[in-house]
Write a protein that holds these residues in place. Structure first.
Motif, PDB file in Angstrom:
ATOM      1  N   ARG A  29       0.975  -1.211  -0.072  1.00  0.00           N
ATOM      2  CA  ARG A  29      -0.022   0.024   0.028  1.00  0.00           C
ATOM      3  C   ARG A  29       0.997   1.284   0.006  1.00  0.00           C
ATOM      4  NH1 ARG A  29      -4.196  -0.264   3.692  1.00  0.00           N
ATOM      5  NH2 ARG A  29      -3.967  -2.335   3.763  1.00  0.00           N
ATOM      6  N   GLY A  30       0.518   2.313  -0.246  1.00  0.00           N
ATOM      7  CA  GLY A  30       0.929   3.817  -0.126  1.00  0.00           C
ATOM      8  C   GLY A  30       1.258   4.262  -1.657  1.00  0.00           C
ATOM      9  N   LEU A  31       2.064   5.092  -1.381  1.00  0.00           N
ATOM     10  CA  LEU A  31       2.450   5.831  -3.087  1.00  0.00           C
ATOM     11  C   LEU A  31       3.672   5.402  -3.760  1.00  0.00           C
ATOM     12  CD1 LEU A  31       1.703   8.265  -5.103  1.00  0.00           C
ATOM     13  CD2 LEU A  31       3.210   9.779  -3.281  1.00  0.00           C
ATOM     14  N   VAL A  32       3.449   5.159  -5.182  1.00  0.00           N
ATOM     15  CA  VAL A  32       4.869   4.937  -5.801  1.00  0.00           C
ATOM     16  C   VAL A  32       5.037   6.274  -6.455  1.00  0.00           C
ATOM     17  CG1 VAL A  32       5.896   3.720  -7.712  1.00  0.00           C
ATOM     18  CG2 VAL A  32       4.266   2.446  -6.228  1.00  0.00           C
ATOM     19  N   LEU A  33       6.009   6.741  -6.169  1.00  0.00           N
ATOM     20  CA  LEU A  33       6.333   8.366  -6.925  1.00  0.00           C
ATOM     21  C   LEU A  33       7.403   8.037  -7.795  1.00  0.00           C
ATOM     22  CD1 LEU A  33       6.308  11.324  -6.937  1.00  0.00           C
ATOM     23  CD2 LEU A  33       8.029  11.414  -5.089  1.00  0.00           C
ATOM     24  N   GLU A  34       7.211   8.442  -9.128  1.00  0.00           N
ATOM     25  CA  GLU A  34       8.414   8.385 -10.113  1.00  0.00           C
ATOM     26  C   GLU A  34       8.784   9.729 -10.244  1.00  0.00           C
ATOM     27  OE1 GLU A  34       9.027   6.695 -14.612  1.00  0.00           O
ATOM     28  OE2 GLU A  34       7.201   7.642 -14.401  1.00  0.00           O
ATOM     29  N   LEU A  57      -2.110   0.382  -3.870  1.00  0.00           N
ATOM     30  CA  LEU A  57      -1.184   1.443  -4.441  1.00  0.00           C
ATOM     31  C   LEU A  57      -1.731   2.681  -5.014  1.00  0.00           C
ATOM     32  CD1 LEU A  57       1.923  -0.746  -5.528  1.00  0.00           C
ATOM     33  CD2 LEU A  57       1.703   0.279  -3.567  1.00  0.00           C
ATOM     34  N   ARG A  58      -1.379   3.601  -4.624  1.00  0.00           N
ATOM     35  CA  ARG A  58      -1.369   4.991  -5.410  1.00  0.00           C
ATOM     36  C   ARG A  58      -0.282   5.389  -6.365  1.00  0.00           C
ATOM     37  NH1 ARG A  58      -1.243   8.755  -2.354  1.00  0.00           N
ATOM     38  NH2 ARG A  58      -0.773   7.766  -0.392  1.00  0.00           N
ATOM     39  N   TRP A  59      -0.429   5.906  -7.369  1.00  0.00           N
ATOM     40  CA  TRP A  59       0.616   6.088  -8.416  1.00  0.00           C
ATOM     41  C   TRP A  59       0.704   7.739  -8.659  1.00  0.00           C
ATOM     42  CZ3 TRP A  59       3.522   1.670 -10.023  1.00  0.00           C
ATOM     43  CH2 TRP A  59       2.635   0.390  -9.592  1.00  0.00           C
ATOM     44  N   GLN A  60       1.892   8.187  -8.832  1.00  0.00           N
ATOM     45  CA  GLN A  60       2.054   9.513  -8.967  1.00  0.00           C
ATOM     46  C   GLN A  60       3.284   9.680  -9.854  1.00  0.00           C
ATOM     47  OE1 GLN A  60       1.917  12.525  -5.915  1.00  0.00           O
ATOM     48  NE2 GLN A  60       0.869  13.930  -7.238  1.00  0.00           N
ATOM     49  N   ALA A  85      -2.383   9.980  -9.626  1.00  0.00           N
ATOM     50  CA  ALA A  85      -2.558  11.305  -9.333  1.00  0.00           C
ATOM     51  C   ALA A  85      -1.975  12.129 -10.313  1.00  0.00           C
ATOM     52  CB  ALA A  85      -1.901  11.376  -7.875  1.00  0.00           C
ATOM     53  N   GLU A  86      -2.342  13.348 -10.119  1.00  0.00           N
ATOM     54  CA  GLU A  86      -2.150  14.551 -11.195  1.00  0.00           C
ATOM     55  C   GLU A  86      -0.478  14.689 -11.009  1.00  0.00           C
ATOM     56  OE1 GLU A  86      -2.368  19.359 -11.978  1.00  0.00           O
ATOM     57  OE2 GLU A  86      -3.896  18.314 -10.713  1.00  0.00           O
ATOM     58  N   PRO A  87       0.096  14.645 -12.005  1.00  0.00           N
ATOM     59  CA  PRO A  87       1.770  14.833 -12.074  1.00  0.00           C
ATOM     60  C   PRO A  87       2.219  16.269 -11.241  1.00  0.00           C
ATOM     61  CG  PRO A  87       1.051  14.123 -14.235  1.00  0.00           C
ATOM     62  CD  PRO A  87      -0.173  14.637 -13.642  1.00  0.00           C
ATOM     63  N   LEU A  88       3.428  15.895 -10.586  1.00  0.00           N
ATOM     64  CA  LEU A  88       3.956  16.920  -9.957  1.00  0.00           C
ATOM     65  C   LEU A  88       4.881  17.568 -10.836  1.00  0.00           C
ATOM     66  CD1 LEU A  88       4.583  15.266  -6.621  1.00  0.00           C
ATOM     67  CD2 LEU A  88       2.928  16.767  -7.068  1.00  0.00           C
ATOM     68  N   ASP A  89       5.045  18.899 -10.717  1.00  0.00           N
ATOM     69  CA  ASP A  89       6.045  19.627 -11.238  1.00  0.00           C
ATOM     70  C   ASP A  89       7.398  19.777 -10.490  1.00  0.00           C
ATOM     71  OD1 ASP A  89       7.790  21.674 -12.288  1.00  0.00           O
ATOM     72  OD2 ASP A  89       6.205  23.180 -12.330  1.00  0.00           O
ATOM     73  N   ALA A  99       6.631  17.631   0.742  1.00  0.00           N
ATOM     74  CA  ALA A  99       6.485  16.391   1.228  1.00  0.00           C
ATOM     75  C   ALA A  99       5.284  15.655   0.597  1.00  0.00           C
ATOM     76  CB  ALA A  99       5.930  16.566   2.829  1.00  0.00           C
ATOM     77  N   VAL A 100       5.588  14.381   0.022  1.00  0.00           N
ATOM     78  CA  VAL A 100       4.498  13.443  -0.759  1.00  0.00           C
ATOM     79  C   VAL A 100       4.460  12.156  -0.132  1.00  0.00           C
ATOM     80  CG1 VAL A 100       4.610  14.735  -2.724  1.00  0.00           C
ATOM     81  CG2 VAL A 100       6.263  12.954  -2.274  1.00  0.00           C
ATOM     82  N   ASP A 101       5.295  11.932   1.074  1.00  0.00           N
ATOM     83  CA  ASP A 101       4.854  10.620   1.837  1.00  0.00           C
ATOM     84  C   ASP A 101       5.041   9.492   0.822  1.00  0.00           C
ATOM     85  OD1 ASP A 101       4.794   8.891   3.993  1.00  0.00           O
ATOM     86  OD2 ASP A 101       2.566   9.100   4.087  1.00  0.00           O
ATOM     87  N   PRO A 102       6.014   9.104   0.087  1.00  0.00           N
ATOM     88  CA  PRO A 102       6.054   8.017  -0.655  1.00  0.00           C
ATOM     89  C   PRO A 102       6.695   6.454  -0.214  1.00  0.00           C
ATOM     90  CG  PRO A 102       8.260   9.130  -1.027  1.00  0.00           C
ATOM     91  CD  PRO A 102       7.151   9.872  -0.230  1.00  0.00           C
ATOM     92  N   ALA A 103       5.961   5.575  -0.609  1.00  0.00           N
ATOM     93  CA  ALA A 103       6.413   4.293   0.105  1.00  0.00           C
ATOM     94  C   ALA A 103       7.402   3.465  -0.719  1.00  0.00           C
ATOM     95  CB  ALA A 103       4.890   3.413  -0.127  1.00  0.00           C
TER      96      ALA A 103
END
Length: 205
Positions: A29-34, A57-60, A85-89, A99-103
């Protein structure tokens, strides 16, 4: 494509090999941040592939280039990826990051096509933001002291440095030492097609 989607041919060639290594590293679970998502094709493919096995899992994605962020969003919309989720700049060099708290943090083919400061920022923020046991996964070409560099990687390195002297293949030993200074220990190394590696760094306690 007219809707903003970009297509990078290398994605189709390497995504299955990366997915095979990535699957057992994924948290439940949690966020996968690319970081440096580029066209967004990798992240969208992984979300599709692992939706059934990792439904929590959430994906961003993220990228400093607005065209790349637009492409990622367009791919997600076209594929109906509602968990994206919406892509981050986000510029890896611009520390501290929000702070995005990625797993788990994923970065494919960035650190050799960017200034060393991008790798420094990536490792520093992975050490700051990942939870204990969380992993940073990198994919791309490296040089290693104990492994002869292939002629194709030597030529690629020379080409990169001719385009921008701040670019070039990174030493895995140097990257690992810097990672360790941020509490990230090398936890896995996998040989990949076309003289690439996938490496994983785990956040220590």
């Amino acid at each position: 494509m007219d809707d903003g989607r970009l297509h990078f041919p290398a994605t189709a060639r390497n995504r299955e090999a990366i997915a095979k290594v990535l699957e057992p590293l994924l948290p439940q679970r949690g966020l996968v941040l690319e970081i440096a998502s580029g066209s967004g094709e990798h992240l969208c493919h992984f979300q599709q592939q692992f939706a059934a096995s990792h439904p929590l899992l959430r994906w961003q994605g993220s990228d400093p280039d607005p065209l790349h962020r637009c492409s990622l969003q367009a791919w997600a919309d076209a594929l109906g990826l509602t968990a994206m989720a919406e892509p981050l700049d986000l510029d890896a060099t611009a520390v501290p990051w929000p702070a995005v708290d990625p797993a788990l943090i994923l970065c494919i083919n960035m650190i050799h096509i960017a200034p060393w400061a991008a790798c420094q920022g990536l490792l520093a923020e992975a050490g700051r933001q990942l939870p204990v046991g969380g992993q940073l996964v990198l994919y791309g070409p490296f040089v290693e002291q104990s492994v002869p560099t292939s002629p194709s990687n030597e030529a690629f390195d020379a080409s990169l440095r001719s385009r921008d002297p701040r670019w070039g293949l990174r030493s895995l030993e140097q990257v690992s030492a810097l990672a360790a200074s941020h509490g990230l220990q090398l936890s896995g190394r996998w040989t990949m097609p076309a003289n690439n590696l996938t490496v994983a760094f785990r956040r220590s306690g």
